[in-house]
Each structure stands twice: as C-alpha cells, then as structure tokens.
Design a protein around this motif. Sequence first.
Motif, PDB file in Angstrom:
ATOM      1  N   ASP A  10     -18.451   7.121  29.065  1.00 50.51           N
ATOM      2  CA  ASP A  10     -18.220   6.320  27.905  1.00 50.51           C
ATOM      3  C   ASP A  10     -19.228   6.265  26.716  1.00 50.51           C
ATOM      4  O   ASP A  10     -20.665   6.455  26.940  1.00 50.51           O
ATOM      5  CB  ASP A  10     -18.813   4.680  28.659  1.00 50.51           C
ATOM      6  CG  ASP A  10     -19.105   3.614  27.564  1.00 50.51           C
ATOM      7  OD1 ASP A  10     -18.751   3.594  26.713  1.00 50.51           O
ATOM      8  OD2 ASP A  10     -19.838   2.827  28.130  1.00 50.51           O
ATOM      9  N   SER A  12     -20.166   4.557  24.344  1.00 49.76           N
ATOM     10  CA  SER A  12     -21.182   3.556  24.045  1.00 49.76           C
ATOM     11  C   SER A  12     -22.520   3.715  25.142  1.00 49.76           C
ATOM     12  O   SER A  12     -23.396   2.771  24.774  1.00 49.76           O
ATOM     13  CB  SER A  12     -20.577   2.128  24.072  1.00 49.76           C
ATOM     14  OG  SER A  12     -20.124   1.736  25.093  1.00 49.76           O
ATOM     15  N   ALA A  40     -12.547   6.679  25.020  1.00 48.78           N
ATOM     16  CA  ALA A  40     -12.871   6.309  24.062  1.00 48.78           C
ATOM     17  C   ALA A  40     -12.918   4.706  24.012  1.00 48.78           C
ATOM     18  O   ALA A  40     -11.991   4.139  24.320  1.00 48.78           O
ATOM     19  CB  ALA A  40     -11.935   6.535  22.647  1.00 48.78           C
ATOM     20  N   GLN A  41     -14.327   4.113  24.348  1.00 49.16           N
ATOM     21  CA  GLN A  41     -14.259   2.735  24.609  1.00 49.16           C
ATOM     22  C   GLN A  41     -15.683   2.312  24.183  1.00 49.16           C
ATOM     23  O   GLN A  41     -16.626   3.012  23.707  1.00 49.16           O
ATOM     24  CB  GLN A  41     -14.429   2.580  26.267  1.00 49.16           C
ATOM     25  CG  GLN A  41     -15.410   3.053  26.846  1.00 49.16           C
ATOM     26  CD  GLN A  41     -15.503   2.738  28.511  1.00 49.16           C
ATOM     27  OE1 GLN A  41     -15.668   1.469  28.614  1.00 49.16           O
ATOM     28  NE2 GLN A  41     -15.356   3.606  29.012  1.00 49.16           N
ATOM     29  N   ASN A  42     -15.941   0.939  24.042  1.00 43.84           N
ATOM     30  CA  ASN A  42     -17.113   0.283  23.875  1.00 43.84           C
ATOM     31  C   ASN A  42     -17.094  -0.678  24.742  1.00 43.84           C
ATOM     32  O   ASN A  42     -16.405  -0.980  25.717  1.00 43.84           O
ATOM     33  CB  ASN A  42     -17.308  -0.120  22.294  1.00 43.84           C
ATOM     34  CG  ASN A  42     -16.073  -1.096  21.920  1.00 43.84           C
ATOM     35  OD1 ASN A  42     -15.679  -1.790  22.776  1.00 43.84           O
ATOM     36  ND2 ASN A  42     -15.380  -1.021  20.732  1.00 43.84           N
ATOM     37  N   PRO A  43     -18.347  -1.739  24.689  1.00 44.64           N
ATOM     38  CA  PRO A  43     -18.455  -2.897  25.689  1.00 44.64           C
ATOM     39  C   PRO A  43     -17.433  -3.806  25.608  1.00 44.64           C
ATOM     40  O   PRO A  43     -17.212  -4.570  26.698  1.00 44.64           O
ATOM     41  CB  PRO A  43     -19.917  -3.547  25.240  1.00 44.64           C
ATOM     42  CG  PRO A  43     -20.631  -2.401  24.820  1.00 44.64           C
ATOM     43  CD  PRO A  43     -19.455  -1.557  23.937  1.00 44.64           C
ATOM     44  N   HIS A  44     -16.363  -3.710  24.582  1.00 39.47           N
ATOM     45  CA  HIS A  44     -15.390  -4.884  24.419  1.00 39.47           C
ATOM     46  C   HIS A  44     -14.036  -4.365  24.598  1.00 39.47           C
ATOM     47  O   HIS A  44     -13.140  -4.947  24.760  1.00 39.47           O
ATOM     48  CB  HIS A  44     -15.491  -5.443  23.109  1.00 39.47           C
ATOM     49  CG  HIS A  44     -16.927  -5.728  22.387  1.00 39.47           C
ATOM     50  ND1 HIS A  44     -17.539  -6.882  23.226  1.00 39.47           N
ATOM     51  CD2 HIS A  44     -17.725  -5.187  21.692  1.00 39.47           C
ATOM     52  CE1 HIS A  44     -18.863  -6.837  22.521  1.00 39.47           C
ATOM     53  NE2 HIS A  44     -18.772  -5.868  21.759  1.00 39.47           N
ATOM     54  N   LYS A  45     -13.755  -2.823  24.560  1.00 35.95           N
ATOM     55  CA  LYS A  45     -12.353  -2.374  24.349  1.00 35.95           C
ATOM     56  C   LYS A  45     -12.396  -1.062  24.871  1.00 35.95           C
ATOM     57  O   LYS A  45     -13.314  -0.319  24.599  1.00 35.95           O
ATOM     58  CB  LYS A  45     -11.764  -2.725  23.093  1.00 35.95           C
ATOM     59  CG  LYS A  45     -10.163  -2.340  22.767  1.00 35.95           C
ATOM     60  CD  LYS A  45      -9.744  -2.380  21.527  1.00 35.95           C
ATOM     61  CE  LYS A  45      -8.382  -2.018  21.530  1.00 35.95           C
ATOM     62  NZ  LYS A  45      -7.876  -2.189  20.122  1.00 35.95           N
ATOM     63  N   SER A 108     -14.324  -4.845  30.324  1.00 37.78           N
ATOM     64  CA  SER A 108     -13.563  -5.346  28.980  1.00 37.78           C
ATOM     65  C   SER A 108     -12.013  -5.368  29.552  1.00 37.78           C
ATOM     66  O   SER A 108     -11.323  -6.083  28.664  1.00 37.78           O
ATOM     67  CB  SER A 108     -13.544  -4.303  27.953  1.00 37.78           C
ATOM     68  OG  SER A 108     -12.752  -3.116  28.167  1.00 37.78           O
ATOM     69  N   ASN A 195     -24.040  -8.987  28.146  1.00 39.51           N
ATOM     70  CA  ASN A 195     -24.328  -7.773  28.474  1.00 39.51           C
ATOM     71  C   ASN A 195     -24.084  -7.454  29.998  1.00 39.51           C
ATOM     72  O   ASN A 195     -24.944  -7.156  30.607  1.00 39.51           O
ATOM     73  CB  ASN A 195     -26.127  -7.862  28.276  1.00 39.51           C
ATOM     74  CG  ASN A 195     -26.395  -6.568  28.532  1.00 39.51           C
ATOM     75  OD1 ASN A 195     -25.891  -5.512  28.343  1.00 39.51           O
ATOM     76  ND2 ASN A 195     -27.882  -6.463  29.270  1.00 39.51           N
ATOM     77  N   HIS A 197     -21.322  -5.220  30.408  1.00 37.81           N
ATOM     78  CA  HIS A 197     -20.534  -3.925  30.430  1.00 37.81           C
ATOM     79  C   HIS A 197     -21.555  -2.881  31.326  1.00 37.81           C
ATOM     80  O   HIS A 197     -22.644  -2.531  31.435  1.00 37.81           O
ATOM     81  CB  HIS A 197     -20.628  -3.299  28.997  1.00 37.81           C
ATOM     82  CG  HIS A 197     -19.775  -1.909  28.944  1.00 37.81           C
ATOM     83  ND1 HIS A 197     -18.534  -1.833  29.408  1.00 37.81           N
ATOM     84  CD2 HIS A 197     -20.089  -0.892  28.205  1.00 37.81           C
ATOM     85  CE1 HIS A 197     -18.180  -0.573  28.977  1.00 37.81           C
ATOM     86  NE2 HIS A 197     -19.259  -0.026  28.396  1.00 37.81           N
ATOM     87  N   ASN A 236     -30.610  -4.937  27.958  1.00 42.20           N
ATOM     88  CA  ASN A 236     -30.487  -3.607  27.641  1.00 42.20           C
ATOM     89  C   ASN A 236     -31.226  -2.970  28.735  1.00 42.20           C
ATOM     90  O   ASN A 236     -32.268  -2.997  29.214  1.00 42.20           O
ATOM     91  CB  ASN A 236     -31.061  -3.033  26.414  1.00 42.20           C
ATOM     92  CG  ASN A 236     -30.766  -1.565  25.915  1.00 42.20           C
ATOM     93  OD1 ASN A 236     -30.770  -0.903  26.581  1.00 42.20           O
ATOM     94  ND2 ASN A 236     -30.909  -1.482  24.646  1.00 42.20           N
TER      95      ASN A 236
END
Length: 244
Positions: A10, A12, A40-45, A108, A195, A197, A236
């Motif tokens: 990931d 992110s 290819a991702q982030n905490p939302h998608k 997500s 928080n 993810h 975090n």
Amino acid sequence: MVVMSIAGVDPSAGAGVFADLKTFQAHGVYGCGVVTALTAQNPHKVFSLSPVDGDYIAEQIDAVLDAYNITYIKTGMLYSPEIIKLVSKKITEYDLKAVVDPVMVATSGGDLTKSDLADALNKYLLPKSILTTPNIEEAEKLTDLKINTQEDAIKATEKIPCNSLITGGHLDGINTMRINGEITIEKQELIESDNLHGTGCNLSSAIVANLENGNDLVNSCLKSFDYVYKAIENGNYGTLIAKL
C-alpha cells in the motif's frame, strides 16, 4: 529476532507490507517483507492492483529465508488461490508458524482479490496456520455464516480450520477468540475515528511481533488489541514507535 510479512504493498503505508514493517519495528523486532501485489491506493480508495508473479514471490521467500532464521510470519493480501497454494507450500517447506490476516476487501471497500479465495484459504493455508484474524465480513466468507451477534461469532470460530480471532470492529467491539479450543471474549470500547485504514494488518503483525518476543498466543492477541487501540486513539501507528 526476525519475522516476516508476506503481503501486498500500500503506497500510503497504512496497510500492507509497509505498515507491517513499522509495527514490527515498534515492537522491537526486525521485519522482512515479501511482496505479493502492488496497489495504487490510499486510505479512502483502491485505484488499481497488479499481482506479482508466483515464481517471483517464491524467490523472495527463498532469498529471505536463505539469510535469516525465521519462525513467525504473517500473511496479508495473497490475491489468488495460486498464491495461497504457493505460500502454504513454503510454510511446510520451512516449518514456519503463520498468522493469517485473510485480506479480501480493503477498509475503503475496494476488492483486493480474485474469487474463490475463501475456499483456497480454508483448504490450503488455514490448516497449516497457528491463527487467523478475520474481521466480521471475512469470517462470514470463510464460514458461510451470517454474523450479527457474539453467539454467531462463536459458532463461526468452530468452522474455521485453525485457531481464530474474529475482530469486533463491526460487532460492537466484541473480539472473539478460539485458541486451542478455548473461547476468550475481549470487548473494547469503539472509538469514533477516520484512522481505521490498515487496522487488520497492524493487528496481525503486532501478534507476530509479540509471539517473537516470547508471549503465548492469547497474550500476544491481548497485547496487540491494546497496540491497535492506542494507534487509532493517537491517529497514527508510527507515533507508537517511541512509546512502546
């Protein structure tokens, strides 16, 4: 004291191999990481996913174990039945003790695997593992049971072919463990947070680190609950490195 994660990447760094390595470090153990897929991702998608060739996954595992004497590993996103079969063979070949995070869907909501993954996990990987840590949705896929209550979760643990910890983030904070046939219920207060993810990744990697640090399986799980709870509270996972 060396452990290993076999999982996806990931970028992110909240989940997957990067998150696992940070959690290993936070617990004072050295972590190696074998990559099963790029995302290819982030905490939302989740934008896209590209699996790594099975032969190259095998070569990564062999390369790490050629250099390090490792007992405990965790697996995360394995993507396909073929990769699951490969990892299960390596567990037998190297006599590894595996904690399986049966990742199928990202926090997500993005689908991270091919179909038939639950069947392959039940047939090939879980019988060779010391623990699996599904969330409610993953446990439902592994058992073909609907889980709405604590009693449902206990019944589900009976159908999983290894020690299991069904996490309670979607069950009013009720975590259900069946270890060596004994049921342990650990209820935690739920925290309102964005928080979340990678919480499953960090929980399973914390369990592996605690096992490497000499804790038994039940205490490794209990300590890992506390670690993840504090991480969510602090916002975090990385902030815990200096605090453990």
